[in-house]
Design a protein around this motif. Structure first.
Motif, PDB file in Angstrom:
ATOM      1  N   GLN A   1       0.907  -1.337   0.016  1.00  0.00           N
ATOM      2  CA  GLN A   1      -0.074  -0.153   0.127  1.00  0.00           C
ATOM      3  C   GLN A   1       0.981   1.373  -0.122  1.00  0.00           C
ATOM      4  OE1 GLN A   1      -3.115  -0.138  -0.110  1.00  0.00           O
ATOM      5  NE2 GLN A   1      -3.769   1.903   0.051  1.00  0.00           N
ATOM      6  N   VAL A   2       0.629   2.366  -0.917  1.00  0.00           N
ATOM      7  CA  VAL A   2       1.394   3.426  -0.985  1.00  0.00           C
ATOM      8  C   VAL A   2       0.528   4.584  -0.692  1.00  0.00           C
ATOM      9  CG1 VAL A   2       2.622   4.950  -2.487  1.00  0.00           C
ATOM     10  CG2 VAL A   2       2.629   2.485  -3.177  1.00  0.00           C
ATOM     11  N   GLN A   3       1.080   5.182   0.288  1.00  0.00           N
ATOM     12  CA  GLN A   3       0.358   6.168   0.983  1.00  0.00           C
ATOM     13  C   GLN A   3       1.305   7.758   0.958  1.00  0.00           C
ATOM     14  OE1 GLN A   3      -1.022   5.051   4.809  1.00  0.00           O
ATOM     15  NE2 GLN A   3      -3.153   4.797   3.844  1.00  0.00           N
ATOM     16  N   LEU A   4       0.583   8.570   0.421  1.00  0.00           N
ATOM     17  CA  LEU A   4       1.194  10.163   0.238  1.00  0.00           C
ATOM     18  C   LEU A   4       0.478  11.051   1.102  1.00  0.00           C
ATOM     19  CD1 LEU A   4       1.040   8.638  -2.784  1.00  0.00           C
ATOM     20  CD2 LEU A   4       2.634  10.520  -3.609  1.00  0.00           C
ATOM     21  N   VAL A   5       1.301  11.763   1.836  1.00  0.00           N
ATOM     22  CA  VAL A   5       0.848  13.058   2.638  1.00  0.00           C
ATOM     23  C   VAL A   5       1.824  14.264   2.404  1.00  0.00           C
ATOM     24  CG1 VAL A   5       0.552  13.697   5.196  1.00  0.00           C
ATOM     25  CG2 VAL A   5       0.228  11.315   4.454  1.00  0.00           C
ATOM     26  N   GLU A   6       1.070  15.148   1.809  1.00  0.00           N
ATOM     27  CA  GLU A   6       1.668  16.619   1.541  1.00  0.00           C
ATOM     28  C   GLU A   6       1.350  17.443   2.884  1.00  0.00           C
ATOM     29  OE1 GLU A   6      -0.578  15.498  -2.264  1.00  0.00           O
ATOM     30  OE2 GLU A   6      -0.867  15.506  -0.006  1.00  0.00           O
ATOM     31  N   SER A   7       2.478  18.455   2.940  1.00  0.00           N
ATOM     32  CA  SER A   7       2.359  19.460   3.946  1.00  0.00           C
ATOM     33  C   SER A   7       3.183  20.572   3.710  1.00  0.00           C
ATOM     34  CB  SER A   7       2.896  18.876   5.262  1.00  0.00           C
ATOM     35  OG  SER A   7       4.220  18.508   5.126  1.00  0.00           O
ATOM     36  N   GLY A   8       2.913  21.711   4.177  1.00  0.00           N
ATOM     37  CA  GLY A   8       3.804  22.821   3.938  1.00  0.00           C
ATOM     38  C   GLY A   8       3.096  23.987   3.211  1.00  0.00           C
ATOM     39  N   GLY A   9       1.790  23.955   2.800  1.00  0.00           N
ATOM     40  CA  GLY A   9       0.886  24.924   2.174  1.00  0.00           C
ATOM     41  C   GLY A   9       0.654  25.888   3.169  1.00  0.00           C
ATOM     42  N   ASP A  10       0.358  27.201   2.535  1.00  0.00           N
ATOM     43  CA  ASP A  10       0.106  28.403   3.530  1.00  0.00           C
ATOM     44  C   ASP A  10      -0.058  29.411   2.544  1.00  0.00           C
ATOM     45  OD1 ASP A  10       2.140  29.566   6.284  1.00  0.00           O
ATOM     46  OD2 ASP A  10      -0.137  29.738   5.848  1.00  0.00           O
ATOM     47  N   LEU A  11      -0.586  30.671   3.303  1.00  0.00           N
ATOM     48  CA  LEU A  11      -0.836  31.809   2.430  1.00  0.00           C
ATOM     49  C   LEU A  11       0.472  32.658   2.676  1.00  0.00           C
ATOM     50  CD1 LEU A  11      -2.611  34.214   1.451  1.00  0.00           C
ATOM     51  CD2 LEU A  11      -3.032  34.926   3.892  1.00  0.00           C
ATOM     52  N   VAL A  12       0.943  33.156   1.329  1.00  0.00           N
ATOM     53  CA  VAL A  12       2.113  33.864   1.328  1.00  0.00           C
ATOM     54  C   VAL A  12       2.116  35.019   0.327  1.00  0.00           C
ATOM     55  CG1 VAL A  12       3.227  32.521  -0.435  1.00  0.00           C
ATOM     56  CG2 VAL A  12       4.511  33.690   0.954  1.00  0.00           C
ATOM     57  N   GLU A  13       2.802  36.087   0.717  1.00  0.00           N
ATOM     58  CA  GLU A  13       2.803  37.286  -0.089  1.00  0.00           C
ATOM     59  C   GLU A  13       3.505  37.000  -1.619  1.00  0.00           C
ATOM     60  OE1 GLU A  13       2.221  40.608   3.020  1.00  0.00           O
ATOM     61  OE2 GLU A  13       3.893  40.644   1.804  1.00  0.00           O
ATOM     62  N   PRO A  14       3.202  37.678  -2.452  1.00  0.00           N
ATOM     63  CA  PRO A  14       4.053  37.618  -3.727  1.00  0.00           C
ATOM     64  C   PRO A  14       5.464  37.990  -3.566  1.00  0.00           C
ATOM     65  CG  PRO A  14       1.677  38.602  -4.407  1.00  0.00           C
ATOM     66  CD  PRO A  14       1.948  38.703  -2.765  1.00  0.00           C
ATOM     67  N   GLY A  15       6.292  37.128  -4.165  1.00  0.00           N
ATOM     68  CA  GLY A  15       7.633  37.159  -3.817  1.00  0.00           C
ATOM     69  C   GLY A  15       8.186  36.346  -2.843  1.00  0.00           C
ATOM     70  N   GLY A  16       7.153  35.836  -1.961  1.00  0.00           N
ATOM     71  CA  GLY A  16       7.845  34.827  -0.823  1.00  0.00           C
ATOM     72  C   GLY A  16       8.402  33.639  -1.297  1.00  0.00           C
ATOM     73  N   SER A  17       8.343  32.658  -0.236  1.00  0.00           N
ATOM     74  CA  SER A  17       8.906  31.296  -0.531  1.00  0.00           C
ATOM     75  C   SER A  17       7.934  30.377   0.365  1.00  0.00           C
ATOM     76  CB  SER A  17      10.321  31.468  -0.231  1.00  0.00           C
ATOM     77  OG  SER A  17      11.130  31.960  -0.939  1.00  0.00           O
ATOM     78  N   LEU A  18       8.015  29.198   0.018  1.00  0.00           N
ATOM     79  CA  LEU A  18       7.362  28.169   0.799  1.00  0.00           C
ATOM     80  C   LEU A  18       8.165  26.757   0.211  1.00  0.00           C
ATOM     81  CD1 LEU A  18       3.483  28.651   0.351  1.00  0.00           C
ATOM     82  CD2 LEU A  18       4.738  28.793   2.270  1.00  0.00           C
ATOM     83  N   LYS A  19       7.892  25.738   1.237  1.00  0.00           N
ATOM     84  CA  LYS A  19       8.677  24.450   1.088  1.00  0.00           C
ATOM     85  C   LYS A  19       7.396  23.390   1.361  1.00  0.00           C
ATOM     86  CE  LYS A  19      11.802  22.709   3.854  1.00  0.00           C
ATOM     87  NZ  LYS A  19      12.924  22.074   4.453  1.00  0.00           N
ATOM     88  N   LEU A  20       7.039  22.650   0.397  1.00  0.00           N
ATOM     89  CA  LEU A  20       6.118  21.627   0.373  1.00  0.00           C
ATOM     90  C   LEU A  20       7.123  20.388   0.606  1.00  0.00           C
ATOM     91  CD1 LEU A  20       3.636  22.561  -2.578  1.00  0.00           C
ATOM     92  CD2 LEU A  20       3.630  23.538   0.008  1.00  0.00           C
ATOM     93  N   SER A  21       6.291  19.636   1.484  1.00  0.00           N
ATOM     94  CA  SER A  21       7.020  18.284   1.812  1.00  0.00           C
ATOM     95  C   SER A  21       5.875  17.315   1.460  1.00  0.00           C
ATOM     96  CB  SER A  21       7.259  18.051   3.123  1.00  0.00           C
ATOM     97  OG  SER A  21       7.751  16.853   3.431  1.00  0.00           O
TER      98      SER A  21
END
Length: 115
Positions: A1-21
């Motif tokens: 069984q393969v399961q995937l879980v994403e995290s790291g999404g958020d509200l950010v201003e233009p020009g900003g950065s995010l890291k998704l896992s």
């Protein structure tokens, strides 16, 4: 069984950065490709970035030079580093991996770029 879980999404201003896992359960995770897709409101899901077992990467033209996909070890998954975010990057980001039995998807994580 393969399961995937994403995290790291958020509200950010233009020009900003995010890291998704993306954390993936199952065997031989590093032997299969891992991809990030996104879906904006009223639009079809599109490929953002992919990484293959030999390390080759692929990016949508709209994110080249701004996004970087990499494998996360030993946690067995992938990271999507997103820099210089734009309003048009807004959407639900999904992690995907593929096996001989088919495609597997996570539940998605919301990224909103807004001032």
């Amino acid at each position: 069984q393969v399961q995937l879980v994403e995290s790291g999404g958020d509200l950010v201003e233009p020009g900003g950065s995010l890291k998704l896992s993306c954390q993936i359960s199952g065997s031989f995770v590093s032997s299969y490709p891992i991809s990030w897709y996104r879906q904006a409101p009223m639009k079809e899901r599109e490929l953002v970035a992919a990484i293959y077992p030999v390390g080759r990467t692929e990016y949508a033209d709209s994110v080249k030079g701004r996004f970087t996909i990499s494998r996360e070890t030993p946690k067995r998954g992938a990271i999507l580093q997103m820099n210089n975010l734009k309003v048009e990057d807004t959407g639900v980001y999904y992690c995907n991996t593929r096996r001989s039995s088919g495609d597997f998807w996570g539940q998605g994580t919301q990224v909103t770029v807004s001032s």
